[in-house]
Enzyme design. Structure first.
Site, PDB file in Angstrom:
ATOM      1  N   SER A 190      42.612  75.451-134.220  1.00 59.83           N
ATOM      2  CA  SER A 190      42.059  76.618-133.518  1.00 59.83           C
ATOM      3  C   SER A 190      40.538  76.668-133.631  1.00 59.83           C
ATOM      4  CB  SER A 190      42.680  77.909-134.053  1.00 59.83           C
ATOM      5  OG  SER A 190      44.044  77.995-133.721  1.00 59.83           O
ATOM      6  N   ASP A 191      40.004  76.337-134.795  1.00 60.82           N
ATOM      7  CA  ASP A 191      38.552  76.268-134.971  1.00 60.82           C
ATOM      8  C   ASP A 191      37.950  75.194-134.070  1.00 60.82           C
ATOM      9  OD1 ASP A 191      37.831  78.273-136.775  1.00 60.82           O
ATOM     10  OD2 ASP A 191      38.417  77.076-138.499  1.00 60.82           O
ATOM     11  N   LEU A 192      38.570  74.015-134.071  1.00 60.57           N
ATOM     12  CA  LEU A 192      38.027  72.896-133.315  1.00 60.57           C
ATOM     13  C   LEU A 192      38.171  73.102-131.811  1.00 60.57           C
ATOM     14  CD1 LEU A 192      39.353  70.069-135.646  1.00 60.57           C
ATOM     15  CD2 LEU A 192      37.007  70.904-135.468  1.00 60.57           C
TER      16      LEU A 192
END
Length: 419
Positions: free
Chosen positions: A191-193
């Protein structure tokens, strides 16, 4: 280049006594990025911009810096490998944003910037006087990207955002894991990436529009939105009345056989994407009769009899090693690959040939390996030029290029406003 102020001076030679850094030659080499982000989503986005040539100034808190500098072991030099993985090609300006003088220096930098990236909780940047509305008054061409857990609007905008929570709420975890097991988080912080990648796309779109209008804009990215966008065909099947998507482990919900299978010494991933490949696959297995078996003749039939099909294939593949099956299926033209551990992947001849593992010299860690940028451009390639910075490594250099005198820089150090 931002019409609100030139960043050429900030991309100039290093200060006296420090080796000059390699000049950027990528497509974004004339852009200045003010990086107010930390942890992963923002730093991944700004590292990508830096790889493509942008001059990225990373703002960090004196004394501690980006939280991930301490997220170890393992450490290389004084910093955690986590931090080092997403902060190459940047300059570090260690400045206390709670100090009026430090904040003024950052605001001065923002007036020259083409792009600002931040991933504070919504409202924090505004309270610091570093929000889009405030900064764009003196820099109308500014592209300002905010990455947060839930975005700048909606009932949950104020909530803190974390990768694992976005994976959970987006539905991604519900379709990840074995059918009879619990939901599983993706093995990397997807999700961050994903959010970092969408931020880069939004920034580049806004830069293109600025060429026409001369005006900047606010790019609003959320971890949850980005992860939901990845549902694609999974959501499409649900919208089409296919029921609530389930977990299939390594298998595909609508194609069979398309999954990982155990071999005599490991695992192999096989992707039989159509009926023609199915016939080739059956021949390569030495079981030509499977191709004409009424249970498996078409993909819908193979899905209906998935359990029987998988049991037959597992029995056959368990009779030989992974490398033997890869060679046999490659020869037959069936998509196949070994399931590699990280160390095996990073030494894979194809990955090495593509230059996906790069090496730079770090002032404290020595030779440092890093994953290269996957974007391939023929005339203005991305590059790994400099190692992740030591905390405050470029503070004096950046302040000098902003026009601060030697005595002013000394006073900022003595006041603890910069490191």
């Amino acid at each position: 280049m931002n019409n609100a102020g030139s960043a050429v001076g900030l991309a100039g030679p290093a200060t006296a006594g420090r080796p000059e850094e390699p000049a950027a030659s990528g497509p974004l080499k004339d852009l200045l990025v003010l990086d107010l982000s930390r942890i992963l989503s923002g730093p991944f986005a700004t590292m990508t911009l830096a790889d493509l040539g942008a001059d990225v100034i990373k703002i960090e808190q004196p004394g501690s810096g980006d939280d991930t500098r301490q997220w170890g072991p393992p450490f290389q030099g004084d910093d955690a490998a986590y931090f080092l993985s997403v902060n190459r090609n940047k300059k570090s300006l260690a400045v206390d944003l709670k100090s009026p003088d430090g904040l003024a220096a950052v605001r001065q930098l923002a007036r020259k910037a083409d792009i600002v990236v931040e991933n504070f909780r919504p409202g924090t940047a505004e309270r610091l006087g570093l929000g889009y509305e405030e900064l764009s008054k003196s820099n109308p061409g500014l592209i300002y990207a905010s990455i947060s857990g839930y975005g700048q609007t909606g009932p949950d905008a104020h909530r803190p955002g974390y990768d694992a929570i976005a994976q959970a709420r987006s539905g991604i975890m519900s379709v990840t894991g074995e059918h009879d097991g619990p939901p599983v988080r993706v093995g990397v912080s997807s999700s961050d990436l994903i959010a970092g990648t969408w931020a880069v796309i939004g920034i580049l779109a806004a830069l293109h529009e600025r060429q026409r209008s001369g005006r900047g804009q606010w790019v609003d990215i959320s971890l949850l939105d980005g992860s939901v966008s990845w549902l694609t065909y999974v959501a499409g099947g649900y919208f089409a009345g296919g029921g609530v998507p389930q977990r299939y482990g390594s298998a595909h919900p609508t194609i069979a056989p398309y999954q990982a299978f155990p071999t005599a010494d490991g695992f192999v991933m096989i992707a039989v994407g159509n009926d023609g490949l199915w016939r080739r696959f059956a021949v390569a297995l030495g079981r030509e009769g499977l191709a004409d078996d009424a249970r498996f003749a078409t993909n819908p039939l193979r899905l209906a009899h998935r359990a029987e099909l998988v049991a037959i294939i597992e029995e056959i593949l368990g009779t030989a090693r992974t490398d033997e099956w890869v060679a046999r299926l490659d020869e037959a033209g069936v998509p196949v690959g070994p399931i590699q551990t990280v160390d095996q992947a990073l030494s894979d001849p194809q990955i090495v040939a593509r230059g996906m593992v790069a090496e730079v010299d770090h002032p404290a860690a020595g030779k440092l390996k890093t994953i290269a940028c996957p974007v391939r451009l023929t005339r203005t390639p991305a590059s790994v030029r400099t190692s992740p910075p030591v905390l405050g490594q470029h503070s004096d250099e950046v302040l000098d290029q902003l026009g601060f005198s030697t005595s002013q820089i000394k006073e900022l150090h003595e006041a603890g406003a910069v490191q």
